[in-house]
Design a protein around this motif. Structure first.
Motif, PDB file in Angstrom:
ATOM      1  N   ILE A 211       0.831  -1.213   0.000  1.00 31.39           N
ATOM      2  CA  ILE A 211       0.000   0.000   0.000  1.00 31.39           C
ATOM      3  C   ILE A 211       0.859   1.253   0.000  1.00 31.39           C
ATOM      4  N   ILE A 212       1.870   1.276   0.867  1.00 26.37           N
ATOM      5  CA  ILE A 212       2.732   2.458   0.961  1.00 26.37           C
ATOM      6  C   ILE A 212       3.543   2.627  -0.321  1.00 26.37           C
ATOM      7  N   LYS A 213       4.012   1.512  -0.872  1.00 27.13           N
ATOM      8  CA  LYS A 213       4.777   1.587  -2.124  1.00 27.13           C
ATOM      9  C   LYS A 213       3.927   2.162  -3.250  1.00 27.13           C
ATOM     10  N   GLU A 214       2.690   1.685  -3.382  1.00 22.73           N
ATOM     11  CA  GLU A 214       1.805   2.191  -4.428  1.00 22.73           C
ATOM     12  C   GLU A 214       1.436   3.656  -4.179  1.00 22.73           C
ATOM     13  N   THR A 215       1.262   4.014  -2.925  1.00 24.92           N
ATOM     14  CA  THR A 215       0.884   5.387  -2.587  1.00 24.92           C
ATOM     15  C   THR A 215       1.978   6.367  -2.970  1.00 24.92           C
ATOM     16  N   PHE A 216       3.230   5.975  -2.785  1.00 23.10           N
ATOM     17  CA  PHE A 216       4.354   6.877  -3.052  1.00 23.10           C
ATOM     18  C   PHE A 216       5.032   6.576  -4.395  1.00 23.10           C
ATOM     19  N   THR A 217       4.312   5.962  -5.301  1.00 24.45           N
ATOM     20  CA  THR A 217       4.787   5.806  -6.678  1.00 24.45           C
ATOM     21  C   THR A 217       3.941   6.699  -7.575  1.00 24.45           C
ATOM     22  N   TYR A 218       4.585   7.644  -8.239  1.00 25.31           N
ATOM     23  CA  TYR A 218       3.843   8.612  -9.043  1.00 25.31           C
ATOM     24  C   TYR A 218       3.551   8.033 -10.426  1.00 25.31           C
ATOM     25  N   ARG A 219       2.267   8.002 -10.778  1.00 28.80           N
ATOM     26  CA  ARG A 219       1.834   7.541 -12.091  1.00 28.80           C
ATOM     27  C   ARG A 219       1.004   8.643 -12.736  1.00 28.80           C
ATOM     28  N   SER A 220       1.545   9.198 -13.783  1.00 26.55           N
ATOM     29  CA  SER A 220       0.910  10.349 -14.420  1.00 26.55           C
ATOM     30  C   SER A 220      -0.096   9.911 -15.476  1.00 26.55           C
ATOM     31  N   ARG A 221      -1.151  10.681 -15.606  1.00 30.82           N
ATOM     32  CA  ARG A 221      -2.127  10.492 -16.688  1.00 30.82           C
ATOM     33  C   ARG A 221      -1.927  11.535 -17.778  1.00 30.82           C
ATOM     34  N   ASP A 222      -0.935  12.405 -17.593  1.00 31.16           N
ATOM     35  CA  ASP A 222      -0.702  13.510 -18.513  1.00 31.16           C
ATOM     36  C   ASP A 222       0.498  13.186 -19.385  1.00 31.16           C
ATOM     37  N   GLU A 223       0.338  13.274 -20.710  1.00 29.29           N
ATOM     38  CA  GLU A 223       1.442  12.969 -21.627  1.00 29.29           C
ATOM     39  C   GLU A 223       2.591  13.952 -21.465  1.00 29.29           C
ATOM     40  N   MET A 224       2.298  15.195 -21.075  1.00 23.86           N
ATOM     41  CA  MET A 224       3.338  16.202 -20.897  1.00 23.86           C
ATOM     42  C   MET A 224       4.175  15.939 -19.653  1.00 23.86           C
ATOM     43  N   ASP A 225       3.730  15.047 -18.802  1.00 21.89           N
ATOM     44  CA  ASP A 225       4.404  14.774 -17.533  1.00 21.89           C
ATOM     45  C   ASP A 225       5.031  13.383 -17.536  1.00 21.89           C
ATOM     46  N   GLY A 226       5.375  12.879 -18.715  1.00 25.03           N
ATOM     47  CA  GLY A 226       5.860  11.517 -18.830  1.00 25.03           C
ATOM     48  C   GLY A 226       7.189  11.268 -18.144  1.00 25.03           C
ATOM     49  N   GLN A 227       8.038  12.314 -18.018  1.00 21.82           N
ATOM     50  CA  GLN A 227       9.361  12.104 -17.427  1.00 21.82           C
ATOM     51  C   GLN A 227       9.283  11.724 -15.952  1.00 21.82           C
ATOM     52  N   ASN A 228       8.193  12.074 -15.287  1.00 14.79           N
ATOM     53  CA  ASN A 228       8.033  11.739 -13.875  1.00 14.79           C
ATOM     54  C   ASN A 228       7.204  10.475 -13.662  1.00 14.79           C
ATOM     55  N   ASN A 229       6.705   9.897 -14.746  1.00 14.93           N
ATOM     56  CA  ASN A 229       5.816   8.748 -14.619  1.00 14.93           C
ATOM     57  C   ASN A 229       6.566   7.541 -14.050  1.00 14.93           C
ATOM     58  N   GLY A 230       5.957   6.892 -13.060  1.00 18.57           N
ATOM     59  CA  GLY A 230       6.569   5.728 -12.439  1.00 18.57           C
ATOM     60  C   GLY A 230       7.675   6.036 -11.462  1.00 18.57           C
ATOM     61  N   GLN A 231       7.810   7.285 -11.065  1.00 19.10           N
ATOM     62  CA  GLN A 231       8.917   7.679 -10.193  1.00 19.10           C
ATOM     63  C   GLN A 231       8.652   7.268  -8.744  1.00 19.10           C
ATOM     64  N   ASP A 232       9.703   6.781  -8.089  1.00 22.09           N
ATOM     65  CA  ASP A 232       9.640   6.369  -6.688  1.00 22.09           C
ATOM     66  C   ASP A 232       9.822   7.611  -5.821  1.00 22.09           C
ATOM     67  N   THR A 233       8.726   8.232  -5.421  1.00 20.62           N
ATOM     68  CA  THR A 233       8.818   9.474  -4.664  1.00 20.62           C
ATOM     69  C   THR A 233       9.228   9.234  -3.211  1.00 20.62           C
ATOM     70  N   ALA A 234       9.037   8.002  -2.718  1.00 17.94           N
ATOM     71  CA  ALA A 234       9.522   7.683  -1.376  1.00 17.94           C
ATOM     72  C   ALA A 234      11.041   7.793  -1.330  1.00 17.94           C
ATOM     73  N   LEU A 235      11.703   7.258  -2.341  1.00 18.63           N
ATOM     74  CA  LEU A 235      13.158   7.374  -2.411  1.00 18.63           C
ATOM     75  C   LEU A 235      13.581   8.817  -2.617  1.00 18.63           C
ATOM     76  N   GLU A 236      12.801   9.568  -3.392  1.00 17.30           N
ATOM     77  CA  GLU A 236      13.122  10.975  -3.636  1.00 17.30           C
ATOM     78  C   GLU A 236      13.095  11.783  -2.338  1.00 17.30           C
TER      79      GLU A 236
END
Length: 387
Positions: A211-236
């Motif tokens: 649950i925590i892993k999924e919560t802190f994994t960024y998945r974008s629905r915006d094509e302009m924001d593809g560079q951040n898609n799937g990013q591990d924000t917990a590690l960030e």
């Protein structure tokens, strides 16, 4: 005390800040580059004073529930953040704000040394030959003032963001761990294994680590924001916190620790970072204790300490990278030994040890525990101590 404490404690659902809070914690996805994040952060003076007290006055229970904005957004965040990725997006913003603040802190710390020298030079200037130096020192002083103002502004905004992230993360972690505890209790009642980590593979929705892993994994629905898609924000966020505190550890070794903490906003930012770190490492507080012997006998899985594992993984990676950099620097230092920075700085430590983030991170934490200075006046921490 800086900030708008009165506005935070009297927050109503019709306020513009409340509208922004309900938007980012609702089920609708808000991309990382959306302007609503900026609109939210503009309320930093109220954000820094928000608290999820969870109290309902007995005199007007219905009205209190309607106006409990902070409690409502916490429950919404815990419910929807795994699917909306909004908490992950906000974490990514906070991580990059900490990085930016760290850069400003290091620049100000360097300028602080130059500023102190400039003052001495101005006092000693008594001949025409020193007039040019005096002019340069005056420019240095102006630059130091500008950097201080910029540092304070960034620290205030980051303080508000950190406080909100702490509140939302706490409720999310509590809810994730409580699901595991409920499963453990039900298993214990029906006579099966009561180890919280031993969860049926098909029941990932009850696994706090998942649950925590999924919560802190960024998945974008915006094509302009593809560079951040799937990013591990917990590690960030962990990397940003460790980098900031290691930079602070470097400043401690340089003897400018108290100069930095004399700024009320900088003292408050350190308090907020340690408070957030405590919340992120609190998964063990909300799960039943299970010994390693029980886990080995039952063949279960250890209880989830998600962010602690992130710290250990990042520390290992950073230390390995530091060793590789050390080898290259040693070769260059041998070639330029006569002009090495150690000799100019009066025998300073090798560069490799200054980049040992895990060591400096621990140094800052221990220094804060053992020799924590009193909070300066006008800081939020001073207000709480005074109360």
């Amino acid at each position: 005390m800086w900030g708008d404490a009165e506005g935070a404690y009297s927050l109503k659902q019709s306020d513009s800040l409340s509208i922004s809070l309900f938007q980012i914690t609702g089920p609708a996805h808000i991309p990382y580059n959306d302007s609503r994040w900026q609109q939210l952060l503009l309320h930093y003076e109220k954000l820094v004073h928000l608290h999820n007290l969870g109290l309902t006055p007995p005199s007007s229970a219905t009205a209190a529930v309607e106006e409990d904005v902070v409690g409502s957004i916490c429950r919404l965040c815990a419910k929807y953040s795994k699917d909306s990725s909004n908490l992950a997006a906000f974490s990514l913003h906070v991580a990059r704000m900490i990085r930016d603040l760290q850069s400003s802190l290091e620049s100000f710390s360097t300028e602080l040394n130059g500023g102190n020298n400039a003052v001495g030079d101005n006092i000693a200037a008594s001949s025409p030959q020193t007039q040019t130096n005096g002019s340069n020192n005056g420019n240095t002083g102006k630059s130091s003032v500008k950097q201080r103002i910029s540092l304070i502004g960034k620290a205030r905004v980051t303080c508000g963001a950190l406080n909100l992230l702490r509140i939302l993360s706490h409720e999310t972690i509590v809810q994730a761990c409580s699901k595991s505890a409920e499963i453990a209790g039900e298993s214990g009642r029906d006579g099966s294994s009561s180890i919280p980590g031993k969860i049926h593979p098909s029941s990932l929705e009850y696994d706090p680590n998942y649950i925590i892993k999924e919560t802190f994994t960024y998945r974008s629905r915006d094509e302009m924001d593809g560079q951040n898609n799937g990013q591990d924000t917990a590690l960030e966020i962990i990397a940003a916190i460790m980098a900031f505190l290691s930079s602070l550890g470097h400043i401690i070794r340089q003897g400018k620790y108290l100069d930095i903490l004399a700024i009320p906003e900088m003292y408050d930012i350190i308090v907020q970072i340690f408070s957030l770190l405590l919340v992120l490492l609190s998964t063990q507080l909300y799960q039943p204790l299970v010994s390693s012997a029980e886990l080995e006998i039952e063949g279960g899985r250890p209880s989830s300490h998600f962010f602690l594992e992130k710290i250990m993984d990042y520390s290992h990676w950073q230390r390995q990278r530091s060793k590789e950099e050390h080898k290259h620097k040693e070769e260059r230092m041998r070639q330029q030994q006569a002009q090495s920075l150690e000799q100019e700085n009066g025998g300073a430590e090798p560069c490799s040890s200054l980049h040992n983030e895990p060591l400096l991170f621990l140094h800052s934490c221990l220094r804060w525990l053992i020799d924590r200075p009193s909070p300066p006046r006008r800081s939020i921490a001073f207000h709480y101590v005074d109360l």
